[in-house]
Design a protein around this motif. Structure first.
Motif, short mmCIF file in Angstrom:
data_model
loop_
_atom_site.label_atom_id
_atom_site.label_comp_id
_atom_site.label_asym_id
_atom_site.label_seq_id
_atom_site.Cartn_x
_atom_site.Cartn_y
_atom_site.Cartn_z
N ASN A 1 -33.46 22.58 -4.59
CA ASN A 1 -34.51 22.73 -3.60
C ASN A 1 -33.98 23.15 -2.23
N ARG A 2 -32.72 23.43 -2.17
CA ARG A 2 -32.13 23.85 -0.89
C ARG A 2 -31.46 25.22 -0.99
N THR A 3 -30.69 25.41 -2.03
CA THR A 3 -29.91 26.65 -2.10
C THR A 3 -30.06 27.40 -3.42
N ASP A 4 -30.25 26.68 -4.51
CA ASP A 4 -30.28 27.32 -5.82
C ASP A 4 -31.70 27.64 -6.26
N PRO A 5 -31.86 28.55 -7.22
CA PRO A 5 -33.20 28.80 -7.77
C PRO A 5 -33.76 27.54 -8.41
N ALA A 6 -35.07 27.48 -8.50
CA ALA A 6 -35.72 26.32 -9.09
C ALA A 6 -35.24 26.12 -10.52
N ILE A 7 -35.08 24.85 -10.91
CA ILE A 7 -34.64 24.54 -12.27
C ILE A 7 -35.70 23.73 -12.98
N ASP A 8 -35.64 23.75 -14.29
CA ASP A 8 -36.57 22.99 -15.12
C ASP A 8 -36.15 21.52 -15.09
N PRO A 9 -37.06 20.62 -14.67
CA PRO A 9 -36.70 19.19 -14.64
C PRO A 9 -36.17 18.69 -15.98
N GLY A 10 -36.60 19.33 -17.06
CA GLY A 10 -36.11 18.92 -18.37
C GLY A 10 -34.65 19.22 -18.59
N ASP A 11 -34.09 20.11 -17.75
CA ASP A 11 -32.68 20.46 -17.87
C ASP A 11 -31.77 19.54 -17.06
N ILE A 12 -32.36 18.63 -16.30
CA ILE A 12 -31.57 17.74 -15.46
C ILE A 12 -31.08 16.54 -16.26
N ASP A 13 -29.81 16.23 -16.12
CA ASP A 13 -29.24 15.02 -16.73
C ASP A 13 -29.50 13.87 -15.77
N TRP A 14 -30.42 12.97 -16.12
CA TRP A 14 -30.89 11.95 -15.19
C TRP A 14 -29.90 10.78 -15.13
N GLN A 15 -28.86 11.02 -14.33
CA GLN A 15 -27.88 9.98 -14.05
C GLN A 15 -27.41 10.15 -12.61
N GLY A 16 -26.68 9.16 -12.13
CA GLY A 16 -26.24 9.20 -10.75
C GLY A 16 -25.32 10.38 -10.46
N GLU A 17 -25.40 10.88 -9.23
CA GLU A 17 -24.58 12.00 -8.80
C GLU A 17 -24.14 11.80 -7.35
N ALA A 18 -23.15 12.60 -6.96
CA ALA A 18 -22.65 12.54 -5.58
C ALA A 18 -22.34 13.95 -5.10
N ALA A 19 -22.24 14.10 -3.78
CA ALA A 19 -21.95 15.39 -3.19
C ALA A 19 -21.05 15.22 -1.98
N LEU A 20 -20.24 16.24 -1.73
CA LEU A 20 -19.34 16.30 -0.58
C LEU A 20 -19.71 17.50 0.28
N PHE A 21 -19.75 17.28 1.60
CA PHE A 21 -20.04 18.35 2.55
C PHE A 21 -18.84 18.49 3.50
N THR A 22 -18.37 19.71 3.65
CA THR A 22 -17.28 19.99 4.58
C THR A 22 -17.60 21.26 5.36
N ARG A 23 -16.79 21.53 6.37
CA ARG A 23 -17.01 22.72 7.18
C ARG A 23 -15.66 23.35 7.52
N PRO A 24 -14.98 23.87 6.50
CA PRO A 24 -13.61 24.35 6.72
C PRO A 24 -13.50 25.61 7.56
N GLN A 25 -14.46 26.50 7.48
CA GLN A 25 -14.39 27.77 8.19
C GLN A 25 -15.66 28.02 9.01
N ALA A 26 -16.06 27.00 9.77
CA ALA A 26 -17.22 27.08 10.66
C ALA A 26 -18.53 27.24 9.91
N GLU A 27 -18.52 27.02 8.62
CA GLU A 27 -19.74 27.10 7.82
C GLU A 27 -19.76 25.93 6.84
N VAL A 28 -20.89 25.25 6.77
CA VAL A 28 -20.99 24.09 5.89
C VAL A 28 -20.89 24.53 4.43
#
Length: 256
Positions: free
Chosen positions: A172-199
């Motif tokens: 819902n932010r960057t990728d094309p819409a996906i089918d909810p049925g294709d989602i593996d419903w388990q916990g997830e995590a994400a990392l955000f960095t800004r190595p070259q002036a861009e997140v």
């Protein structure tokens, strides 16, 4: 700066009451409230807050729609007026607000998605810092020195133990819409960095988050690795460290 007078002490709370509640018990402010210009001012203040939240939480807005987001943002703004003139960072507590909002009960992953939106904003606005000198770090580690890694000011991470927030957020932010049925419903995590002036962002594991938590707490690498392995026994710590360095997650290291 001049000191507040007795009149100021009474006026400002009355003005705030008029702004938030559209009425005032103070005669002077009540007279001001009756002027058409005050309604314009009041609407402008809240519209600015709502627009800022929509801009700062785009994945949330896409998930819930403009009308739902407008109502939630307006409710948030009534209890959390901006503390700064600029609204670029407005909405620090919006994820927690959504977690307590009855209207969001049917979307239990929404606070986690909002947290990732916030991570992106904070990474974008964080102070500039150099990335850690990887050659010097490698030399210290090869020499058997236990070091403490200092996370970069722009580094953010979040783990949701129950919901696939990274997949939902990215869809819902960057990728094309996906089918909810294709989602593996388990916990997830994400990392955000800004190595070259861009997140930049990437999915990471719970063990990786525990490693980063330990680094933020000032734990040495050996202890951070042990805590990460206790959380995720199959974690390849060396590969994780290389991945984090490549992402620009750290700004410096100190000797333990």
């Amino acid at each position: 700066m001049s000191e507040l007078t007795t009149d100021d002490v009474h006026y400002y709370p009355a003005f705030l009451q008029a702004l938030l509640e559209d009425h005032s018990d103070d005669a002077t402010v009540a007279a001001l409230l009756r002027q058409p210009a005050f309604a314009v001012y009041r609407n402008t203040v809240f519209k600015g807050c709502v627009d800022a939240l929509a801009a700062n939480y785009p994945a949330v807005q896409r998930l819930v729609g403009s009308d739902w987001m407008h109502a939630a943002a307006l409710a948030y703004a009534r209890d959390h007026l901006p503390r700064q003139a600029s609204l670029i960072a407005y909405g620090e507590g919006f994820a927690a607000f959504l977690a307590a909002l009855p209207a969001a009960d049917e979307l239990p992953y929404l606070p986690g998605v909002a947290t990732l939106d916030r991570c992106w904003t904070e990474a974008h606005l964080a102070a500039d810092q150099p990335m850690v000198e990887s050659t010097a770090l490698q030399s210290a580690l090869v020499a058997g020195q236990d070091v403490c890694l200092v996370p970069h000011a722009a580094t953010r991470w979040h783990h949701d133990a129950q919901h696939p927030v990274t997949t939902i957020w990215s869809a819902n932010r960057t990728d094309p819409a996906i089918d909810p049925g294709d989602i593996d419903w388990q916990g997830e995590a994400a990392l955000f960095t800004r190595p070259q002036a861009e997140v930049q962002w990437q999915a990471i594991s719970h063990g990786a988050c525990r490693f980063l938590d330990a680094c933020r707490e000032g734990q040495p690498v050996t202890q951070a690795a042990a805590l990460a392995l206790a959380q995720e026994p199959d974690l390849d710590v060396a590969a994780l460290l290389g991945r984090l360095l490549l992402a620009g997650a750290f700004t410096a290291f100190t000797f333990n």
